[in-house]
Design an enzyme around this catalytic site. Structure first.
Site, short mmCIF file in Angstrom:
data_model
loop_
_atom_site.label_atom_id
_atom_site.label_comp_id
_atom_site.label_asym_id
_atom_site.label_seq_id
_atom_site.Cartn_x
_atom_site.Cartn_y
_atom_site.Cartn_z
N SER A 137 -53.44 14.22 -44.34
CA SER A 137 -53.62 13.11 -43.41
C SER A 137 -53.23 11.81 -44.08
O SER A 137 -52.90 11.79 -45.26
CB SER A 137 -55.09 13.04 -42.96
N LYS A 138 -53.28 10.75 -43.31
CA LYS A 138 -52.84 9.45 -43.80
C LYS A 138 -53.49 9.06 -45.12
O LYS A 138 -52.89 8.40 -45.94
CB LYS A 138 -53.13 8.36 -42.75
#
Length: 536
Positions: free
Chosen positions: A262-263
């Site tokens: 994820s980010k």
RNA sequence: GGCGCUAUCGUCUAGGGGUUAGGACGUGAGAUUCUCAAUCUUAAAACCCGGGUUCGAUUCCCGGUAGCGCUACCA
């Protein structure tokens, strides 16, 4: 044997993520390898989350990676390619409705009047009893009278598929046979009831199946988060009497902590990698390697064309893979070395323009005339004008920039590091250079002080330009006069000249500085640097 | 809770009933250079655990454990 038809079916709810990009890539490679067709379909039935602007971004990202498709939405303004469209699910609603009617008429589906509360209660009971959560089948065999009664009363209903009692099994190219016991799956919802927000909208598992079947998809290649959905989809194929395709479920891409990427692990969207100055061939190569290995067990660098010749789903790994930025960086450096210097120069110029708008652009290259760049340049304070320089000056600057790149490109993983890595040329900051711990340690030594004062007196005594030849001569004189040599000589001298104790050889840096200073780039000359540093 | 998927160096992977378990990234060391980067050489580093089958399991089977996914009238 018929040629395979595969599809990539993203929902336009955000940026294209590397996981989805890999799925797209594997679909594309599979189709190209076998001479089949690759179809792009937009899954925008989730109207609340889908945004049309993401569709354009999606298409741009896929093209940037080097993928193309035989059927599906085209670029802006172009009509869809292909004859089994439309290729956006939001434009296919009537098709789903027609198929639901058919299923209802044939008795393969039925109306379910159960309320969400009733279903929730069933579920709670099942969990309490340690049993699989399955629908009780309450509305499965309602009498015609009961159905009519509910209909007349205006009770909202969902449409459910009536499935058999056999266990469901499907074949997965990556994982072999996967089966689900009959008692763990129950009549799935096909169409949402009027009581839900999305009244009458068919659910994902249903539309994806109808679309895949009607579009003649032979191999469904997608993420492994769909494994549990597959039996429901198989049941839908069977209800319609459609041939069931082959499946290939790709493992998840994880971050370094084994959580879903994820980010917070860093860059994850294709457009971000692009902005950071990764080359598409590097990213495509890396993604190709993440979950797939060449037959010889050794080859690692592949162009898309090469991959398309050797790729096979049978060699795809079933286990999850951790995204390794170090290896991506290695591939990017590899392709940076191979790439056409002019292409890299254009890409690098954009990075400099972003990070050092005070100095760049060096010239008004085509690259800077993109709409995106125009907006960026205009938004600067003060706005940057793409000046019209003489051809001679442009050529000089281009040549100079090329030699700059030759010096600093080997030091970067990706292009957006270039401005910081070449601070020796652009970022001469006396105070920062003095304070930097390693520099301070170098400068604290007596010999370093001697070198600097020798340099200072020579600058004072010399009235003209300090050419590279003169500077090198000075270094030799200082060596002979003081006996200071090697790093004791070079390190302080380099700090005075560039602000860094280490960096490229003087033979390369000196001409770069002097030439750069004459090109109107605001780069201080050798003389100015020494004067500023030693405080002449 | 239920169901499913997965398990080889730190990471990506090759391999497969008997192998010195191979390659790559990263890491360490050396060469080169004033230094950094690049380059070359080199080293360390792995078969999740327990049973079973077998003369022999890292490899096949079962179980456990762990991770992940699904468990929605999300996609």
């Amino acid at each position: 044997m018929t040629l395979p038809r595969v599809r990539f079916a993203p929902s336009p709810t955000g940026m294209l993520h590397v996981g989805n990009a890999r799925t797209a890539l594997y679909n594309w490679l599979f189709a190209r390898r076998l001479g089949g067709q690759f179809i792009l379909r937009i899954e925008d039935t989730d109207l609340e989350r889908s945004e049309t602007r993401y569709e354009g971004q999606l298409i741009e990202d896929l093209r940037w990676l080097g993928l193309d498709w035989d059927e599906g939405p085209g670029v802006l303004g172009e009509p869809d390619k292909g004859v089994v469209g439309p290729y956006r699910q939001s434009e296919r609603l009537d098709i789903y409705a027609r198929h639901t009617e058919q299923l209802l008429a044939e008795g393969k589906a039925y109306r379910c009047f159960c309320t969400p509360e009733e279903l929730e209660a069933e579920r709670a009971l099942a969990i309490a009893d340690h049993l699989p959560q399955v629908y009780s089948g309450h509305c499965r065999n309602l009498s015609h009278a009961a159905i009519d009664h509910n209909l007349v009363a205006g009770k909202p209903f969902a449409v459910r598929l009536r499935i058999g009692t056999d266990s469901l099994r499907f074949h997965d190219i990556v994982r072999g046979s996967v089966d689900f016991p009959a008692e763990t799956i129950s009549d799935p919802i096909l169409v949402r009831s009027a009581s839900s927000v999305s009244a009458g909208v068919p659910v994902y598992n249903y539309v994806v199946t109808v679309d895949d079947a009607l579009m003649g998809i032979t191999h469904v290649i997608r993420g492994d988060d769909h494994i549990s959905n597959t039996p429901k989809q198989v049941a839908i194929y069977q209800a319609f009497g459609w041939p069931v395709p082959e499946f290939a479920h790709l493992s998840t891409i994880l971050g370094s902590d084994r959580e879903r990427l994820s980010k917070r692990h860093g860059a994850t969207s294709i457009s971000t990698f692009r902005q950071m100055g990764y080359l598409p061939e590097a990213l495509a190569n890396y993604l190709g390697l993440l979950g797939w290995g060449a037959e010889d067990g050794k080859s690692e660098t592949f162009t898309l064309e090469q991959l398309a010749k050797v790729f096979s789903l049978e060699r795809v790994t079933p286990s999850p893979a951790i995204f390794d930025f170090d290896k991506l960086n290695w591939l990017n450096r590899h392709y940076l070395k191979l790439a056409d210097p002019e292409r890299i120069a254009k890409l690098a110029e954009r990075q400099f323009t972003r990070h050092r708008p005070d100095i760049f652009p060096l010239w008004a290259s085509d690259e800077l005339h993109t709409a995106e760049m125009q907006v960026f340049l205009a938004s600067q304070d003060p706005p940057i004008q793409l000046n019209s320089l003489s051809k001679e000056l442009i050529d000089q600057r281009k040549a100079w920039f090329a030699s700059l790149l030759a010096l600093f490109l080997p030091k970067v993983d990706h292009l957006d590091q270039l401005p910081a890595k070449s601070a020796a040329i652009f970022g001469f900051d006396v105070e920062a250079a003095r304070v930097e711990p390693e520099n301070a340690a170098v400068l604290a030594v007596d010999s370093a002080r001697t070198v600097l004062s020798e340099l200072a007196s020579r600058v004072r005594a010399h009235s003209g330009h300090v050419t590279p030849e003169i500077f090198k001569l000075w270094l030799n004189e200082i060596k002979d006069a003081t006996g200071i040599k090697g790093k004791e000589l070079f390190h302080p001298a380099r700090i005075a000249l560039t602000g860094f104790h280490s960096g490229p050889e003087f033979e390369k840096v000196l001409p770069l500085i002097e030439d750069g200073a004459t090109l109107g780039l605001g780069i201080p000359t050798v003389r100015e640097r020494i004067e500023r540093f030693v405080g002449v």
